[in-house]
Write an enzyme that holds these catalytic residues in place. Structure first.
Site, PDB file in Angstrom:
ATOM      1  N   ARG A 168      41.380  39.997 -48.157  1.00 18.30           N
ATOM      2  CA  ARG A 168      40.092  39.986 -47.476  1.00 18.30           C
ATOM      3  C   ARG A 168      40.015  38.782 -46.538  1.00 18.30           C
ATOM      4  NH1 ARG A 168      36.599  43.318 -50.775  1.00 18.30           N
ATOM      5  NH2 ARG A 168      37.979  45.054 -51.330  1.00 18.30           N
ATOM      6  N   GLU A 214      37.904  36.919 -45.080  1.00 19.65           N
ATOM      7  CA  GLU A 214      36.546  36.384 -45.020  1.00 19.65           C
ATOM      8  C   GLU A 214      36.607  34.874 -45.187  1.00 19.65           C
ATOM      9  OE1 GLU A 214      35.288  38.670 -48.314  1.00 19.65           O
ATOM     10  OE2 GLU A 214      34.427  40.273 -47.099  1.00 19.65           O
ATOM     11  N   ARG A 226      34.187  30.890 -56.167  1.00 23.61           N
ATOM     12  CA  ARG A 226      34.371  32.224 -56.749  1.00 23.61           C
ATOM     13  C   ARG A 226      35.009  33.234 -55.793  1.00 23.61           C
ATOM     14  NH1 ARG A 226      29.657  35.740 -56.228  1.00 23.61           N
ATOM     15  NH2 ARG A 226      28.260  34.932 -54.633  1.00 23.61           N
ATOM     16  N   HIS A 227      35.466  32.772 -54.621  1.00 19.95           N
ATOM     17  CA  HIS A 227      36.099  33.680 -53.666  1.00 19.95           C
ATOM     18  C   HIS A 227      37.500  33.198 -53.296  1.00 19.95           C
ATOM     19  CE1 HIS A 227      31.824  34.775 -52.861  1.00 19.95           C
ATOM     20  NE2 HIS A 227      32.355  35.964 -52.669  1.00 19.95           N
ATOM     21  N   GLU A 273      29.132  39.139 -59.500  1.00 22.04           N
ATOM     22  CA  GLU A 273      29.720  40.488 -59.496  1.00 22.04           C
ATOM     23  C   GLU A 273      31.186  40.407 -59.898  1.00 22.04           C
ATOM     24  OE1 GLU A 273      31.512  43.400 -56.180  1.00 22.04           O
ATOM     25  OE2 GLU A 273      29.507  42.646 -55.696  1.00 22.04           O
ATOM     26  N   SER A 331      32.701  46.685 -58.600  1.00 19.69           N
ATOM     27  CA  SER A 331      31.797  47.604 -57.906  1.00 19.69           C
ATOM     28  C   SER A 331      32.484  48.955 -57.812  1.00 19.69           C
ATOM     29  CB  SER A 331      31.429  47.084 -56.515  1.00 19.69           C
ATOM     30  OG  SER A 331      32.579  47.001 -55.697  1.00 19.69           O
ATOM     31  N   ARG A 391      38.055  37.516 -61.371  1.00 18.16           N
ATOM     32  CA  ARG A 391      36.624  37.373 -61.589  1.00 18.16           C
ATOM     33  C   ARG A 391      36.284  37.417 -63.090  1.00 18.16           C
ATOM     34  NH1 ARG A 391      32.646  38.213 -57.521  1.00 18.16           N
ATOM     35  NH2 ARG A 391      33.333  36.965 -55.748  1.00 18.16           N
TER      36      ARG A 391
END
Length: 431
Positions: free
Chosen positions: A213, A215, A221-222, A355, A358, A406
């Site tokens: 990803r 981002e 947490r990322h 989260e 999902s 996670r």
């Protein structure tokens, strides 16, 4: 080269000859008496050498040996209550396999603390710490438990490509790569391919998937390269069937962690829930509004909102819970609308305010899927291979991705970089 790992030697082995291999964790050299703590992946054992008892060549080999050097030690087991594990080894021979450079780039014993960046810059050394190594032994354990649960539930393992021609989920958060004379990207997820497997008739598939990803996160947490249990299943009534599997998988993973030796070593306590509550999006907005956090209907629940909900649920003794029935407009193009078209048959699984998964039911009608692509300003011609699978018989289906980092991060109550061997974020590309 060895007969035993260190944790396999007990006081019951007193009098036996053993061969152990490992790293010099600590040395106490008092001249005529030396204690060497030898560490391997299973634990630490004490090597005790005494002048007049131990051969002089062995004494000479141990004298001045730098910490973190690698040894092969042959000797006899003696019971010794003060020693780690209640045993020590009286060495008969010592082979120095590798001499460590000194000084060390960081302390392995834990006496001198190091910042996370120093640790990651010297990850090979950081991983020698028993408490750090325990995290990755635990990671291996929970992945194995997850695989066992899925295979016992009728899932088949697949492996999808990580070099793709177009976005998996829409959006622009993609890493472009040069693929000969074409433009390509690193996969955001195996989404489109695992759906294709439903058309192929595999019914239930899983992958230990790697996501990329692009981002520009800067949080604890990322990361930009992550891994997950990723599943897809066919012939479902609705998203509740998928949630049942995700609940079972999550509880199997948490249970395996709670019962592990690693959790005991790390002195953590984990309570395994009996069930996972399912909260509707509308109700969640009301719950967090009661705590002063207002989110306009139709907007995603932001980080602050997740944290507020996490605190509310914690007061009820509930660490893990679903959020269901999101507005359709905030979910990906392939998400199946609910009966009234206002809501999506989609869900998130949350753990203490974050989260961890999902998923939802997917659209399986070809014409409707094309319509939804256009609604999201995506070009159907860029999804030709994907759409083709929907023209020749596609069953109702859905799935999810459960982040391995996670869920482990939440189990251990730590940051995500602690649970990845060599994390990749916006600043770190090496080691």
């Amino acid at each position: 080269m060895r007969t035993h790992y260190t944790n396999q030697i007990t006081p019951a082995d007193a009098g036996k000859d053993v061969v152990v291999c490992g790293w010099v964790h600590e040395v106490r050299d008092m001249g005529k008496l030396m204690f060497v703590l030898l560490r391997d992946r299973s634990g630490i054992i004490q090597i005790t050498a005494k002048s007049g008892v131990t051969a002089e060549p062995v004494m000479a080999a141990l004298h001045g040996i730098p910490k973190e050097s690698v040894l092969r030690v042959s000797g006899s087991v003696l019971a010794c209550k003060p020693a780690p594990g209640g045993v020590e080894v009286s060495p008969k021979s010592v082979e120095v396999l590798s001499v460590s450079k000194s000084p060390l780039p960081m302390d392995v014993t834990g006496k001198v603390k190091a910042e996370i960046d120093t640790r990651l810059d010297n990850r090979f050394m950081d991983l020698r710490k028993p408490e750090v190594a325990a995290i990755f032994k635990l990671r291996s354990r929970i992945v194995s438990a997850g695989i066992k649960y899925l295979e016992n539930s009728g899932f088949i393992e697949v492996h999808t490509p990580k070099i793709i021609a177009s976005a998996s989920e829409g959006g622009t958060e993609l890493f472009p790569i040069a693929y000969f004379d074409k433009e390509a990207f690193l996969a955001q997820s195996p989404q489109l391919y695992k759906q294709t497997m439903m058309s192929a008739g595999f019914d239930r598939v899983y992958e230990i998937a790697r996501y990329f990803r692009a981002e520009e996160h800067d949080t604890v947490r990322h990361l930009n390269e992550i891994m997950a249990f990723d599943i897809e299943m066919s012939f479902i009534k609705d998203e509740a069937d998928i949630m049942d599997v995700l609940e079972g998988l999550s509880l199997a993973v948490i249970k395996s962690a709670a019962e592990s030796e690693e959790i005991k070593f790390l002195k953590k306590e984990i309570e395994v829930p009996k069930k996972v509550d399912r909260l509707r999006y509308d109700d969640v907005l009301d719950m967090i509004a009661g705590q002063g956090k207002k989110i306009e209907w139709g907007h995603d629940i932001d980080t602050e909102g997740e944290k507020v909900l996490g605190r509310i649920m914690a007061k009820e003794g509930k660490d893990i819970y679903f959020i269901t029935k999101y507005p359709l407009n905030i979910k990906p193009f392939y998400t199946m609308p609910d009966t009234n078209k206002k809501y999506a048959r989609a869900f998130d699984l949350e753990h203490t305010g974050d989260e961890i998964s999902s998923g939802g039911q997917r659209i399986h009608d070809h014409a409707f899927l094309v319509k939804r692509l256009k609604h999201w300003n995506l070009k159907p011609e860029n999804f030709e291979f994907y759409l083709k699978a929907f023209e020749y018989g596609m069953p109702p289906h859905g799935g999810f991705g459960l982040g391995i980092e996670r869920i482990l991060m939440k189990i251990l109550n730590t940051q995500i970089r602690e649970v990845v061997l060599f994390p990749r974020d916006r600043y770190r590309l090496t080691p």
